[in-house]
Design a protein around this motif. Sequence first.
Motif, short mmCIF file in Angstrom:
data_model
loop_
_atom_site.label_atom_id
_atom_site.label_comp_id
_atom_site.label_asym_id
_atom_site.label_seq_id
_atom_site.Cartn_x
_atom_site.Cartn_y
_atom_site.Cartn_z
N PHE A 1 2.90 6.68 6.33
CA PHE A 1 3.91 7.06 5.34
C PHE A 1 5.14 7.64 6.02
CE2 PHE A 1 5.67 9.15 1.63
CZ PHE A 1 5.29 8.31 0.59
N HIS A 2 4.92 8.48 7.02
CA HIS A 2 6.04 9.11 7.73
C HIS A 2 6.84 8.06 8.51
CE1 HIS A 2 8.04 11.54 10.89
NE2 HIS A 2 8.22 12.37 9.88
N ARG A 3 6.15 7.11 9.12
CA ARG A 3 6.86 6.05 9.84
C ARG A 3 7.74 5.25 8.90
NH1 ARG A 3 1.84 5.26 12.56
NH2 ARG A 3 1.36 3.53 11.13
N HIS A 4 7.24 5.01 7.70
CA HIS A 4 7.95 4.14 6.77
C HIS A 4 9.06 4.87 6.02
CE1 HIS A 4 8.20 0.39 4.46
NE2 HIS A 4 8.40 1.14 3.39
N TYR A 5 8.77 6.07 5.50
CA TYR A 5 9.71 6.78 4.64
C TYR A 5 10.40 7.97 5.31
CZ TYR A 5 7.68 4.15 0.74
OH TYR A 5 7.26 3.14 -0.10
N GLY A 6 9.92 8.36 6.49
CA GLY A 6 10.53 9.50 7.16
C GLY A 6 10.16 10.84 6.58
N VAL A 7 9.11 10.89 5.77
CA VAL A 7 8.66 12.14 5.16
C VAL A 7 7.14 12.08 5.02
CG1 VAL A 7 8.92 11.24 2.81
CG2 VAL A 7 9.00 13.71 3.20
N ARG A 8 6.48 13.23 5.11
CA ARG A 8 5.04 13.27 4.94
C ARG A 8 4.68 13.23 3.44
NH1 ARG A 8 2.71 12.13 9.87
NH2 ARG A 8 3.83 13.29 11.49
N PRO A 9 3.50 12.70 3.11
CA PRO A 9 3.11 12.63 1.69
C PRO A 9 3.17 13.97 0.98
CG PRO A 9 1.64 11.29 3.03
CD PRO A 9 2.52 12.03 3.98
N GLY A 10 2.68 15.04 1.64
CA GLY A 10 2.70 16.35 1.00
C GLY A 10 4.10 16.84 0.71
N ALA A 11 5.03 16.57 1.62
CA ALA A 11 6.41 17.00 1.42
C ALA A 11 7.06 16.23 0.27
CB ALA A 11 7.21 16.80 2.70
N LEU A 12 6.76 14.93 0.16
CA LEU A 12 7.30 14.14 -0.93
C LEU A 12 6.78 14.65 -2.27
CD1 LEU A 12 9.00 11.63 -1.77
CD2 LEU A 12 6.85 10.38 -1.79
N ARG A 13 5.49 14.95 -2.34
CA ARG A 13 4.92 15.45 -3.58
C ARG A 13 5.54 16.79 -3.94
NH1 ARG A 13 -1.31 15.00 -4.88
NH2 ARG A 13 -0.48 13.21 -6.03
N ALA A 14 5.74 17.67 -2.99
CA ALA A 14 6.35 18.98 -3.27
C ALA A 14 7.77 18.81 -3.80
CB ALA A 14 6.37 19.83 -2.00
N ARG B 1 0.82 -1.21 0.00
CA ARG B 1 0.00 0.00 0.00
C ARG B 1 0.86 1.27 0.00
NH1 ARG B 1 -4.42 -2.11 4.51
NH2 ARG B 1 -5.92 -2.99 3.01
N LEU B 2 1.89 1.29 0.84
CA LEU B 2 2.72 2.49 0.92
C LEU B 2 3.56 2.67 -0.34
CD1 LEU B 2 3.85 2.32 4.65
CD2 LEU B 2 2.12 3.82 3.62
N GLY B 3 4.00 1.56 -0.94
CA GLY B 3 4.72 1.68 -2.19
C GLY B 3 3.85 2.24 -3.30
N LEU B 4 2.61 1.79 -3.37
CA LEU B 4 1.68 2.32 -4.37
C LEU B 4 1.33 3.77 -4.10
CD1 LEU B 4 -0.72 -0.76 -4.69
CD2 LEU B 4 1.14 -0.09 -6.22
N ALA B 5 1.20 4.13 -2.83
CA ALA B 5 0.92 5.53 -2.48
C ALA B 5 2.08 6.42 -2.92
CB ALA B 5 0.68 5.66 -0.97
N ARG B 6 3.28 5.98 -2.67
CA ARG B 6 4.45 6.77 -3.07
C ARG B 6 4.47 6.98 -4.58
NH1 ARG B 6 9.14 6.37 -5.39
NH2 ARG B 6 10.89 7.65 -4.67
N GLN B 7 4.17 5.91 -5.31
CA GLN B 7 4.15 5.98 -6.76
C GLN B 7 3.14 7.02 -7.23
OE1 GLN B 7 3.30 2.21 -8.50
NE2 GLN B 7 3.21 2.99 -10.59
N GLN B 8 1.94 7.03 -6.66
CA GLN B 8 0.92 7.99 -7.06
C GLN B 8 1.29 9.42 -6.66
OE1 GLN B 8 -3.27 7.07 -6.67
NE2 GLN B 8 -2.81 4.94 -6.16
N LEU B 9 1.91 9.59 -5.51
CA LEU B 9 2.29 10.91 -5.04
C LEU B 9 3.29 11.56 -5.99
CD1 LEU B 9 2.65 10.16 -1.25
CD2 LEU B 9 1.10 11.87 -2.22
N LEU B 10 4.24 10.79 -6.49
CA LEU B 10 5.27 11.34 -7.35
C LEU B 10 4.82 11.46 -8.80
CD1 LEU B 10 8.48 9.59 -5.96
CD2 LEU B 10 7.88 12.00 -5.80
N GLY B 11 3.89 10.62 -9.22
CA GLY B 11 3.56 10.59 -10.63
C GLY B 11 2.15 10.97 -11.01
N GLY B 12 1.29 11.29 -10.06
CA GLY B 12 -0.12 11.55 -10.39
C GLY B 12 -0.63 12.87 -9.83
#
Length: 306
Positions: free
Chosen positions: A289-302, A255-266
């Motif tokens: 997401f923060h627990r897993h990647y150390g960054v919030r989804p909004g920050a990754l997208r930015a 789930r988190l891998g798919l979320a990351r993919q969508q955040l960066l590409g969609g």
Amino acid sequence: MEAGIDDPLSVLAPLLRVRPILDDLCRFGGDWAAPHDAAGPGWAHFHIVTRGECLLDRPGHGALRLGVGDVLLLPHGDPHVVRARAGSGGGRRAPVVEYRNAIRIKMSPGVEADTELVCGRLHFEAAPQSLIVAVLPEVVVLRATDRHHAMLEGIRDELDIDAAGAAAIATDLASALFMMMLRAHLEAAGTSSGVLRLLGQPVTSRAMMAMLREPARDWSLEELAERAISSRATLVRAFRATSGLAPLAFLTEVRLGLARQQLLGGRATIAQIAADVGYQSEAALSRAFHRHYGVRPGALRALGTG
């Protein structure tokens, strides 16, 4: 024995369902730079260096050098810039563009070309259901070897001639080259991700495919065991032995891998992404997401769009 169990990569191939698109044949010289936006969900960027050398820049990362014969894949379609190794950028001019065999030819104006690239995109037609896309690293590089030199030459030659079917032949060669690239990467990585071993066992493969088809479903261990045609205990043992994770922990990874993919590409909202991958709220996704990647989804997208 179940089909493909003795050769997990044979199972991997239809899961990927890769469709390459050759966009540009670039012939650059002097001080040049070619920016590329995020590719979009299910798409990857690739670059094949058929002559010379260049650098690849990604936000938040150092420059990566590529030489002749190297093939680079950005599986998640991240934004990036391909550029000359030297130069301040002050003398850069827009490339001259012409079309041949449905391929754009880009050339540096007024300067002799010393670098040649075949640039394109790969469409993972099963994405975002494909676990392989989600677990691939941000960058995969196939370094130049004699094994794929002839294939690279074939792609270049087909794009360089004005003959019927040249683009289709080059595309088929690129598809085969990409599968060679994936095979080399997965074999070099061994079984660290557990993906090949999961695909290689009937019990784990059936459970994994159920997760991929419906990542947002509120799966219970009982339901996964039923799909795997096994007991709960057997399924847990098989997953732990294969991936080092329990089935539901592995589902979180998916789930988190798919979320990351969508955040960066969609362009979907974070709330929509959360729903798509099985989280009840944007806040719940953000915490996980923060627990897993150390960054919030909004920050990754930015970062990906910056």
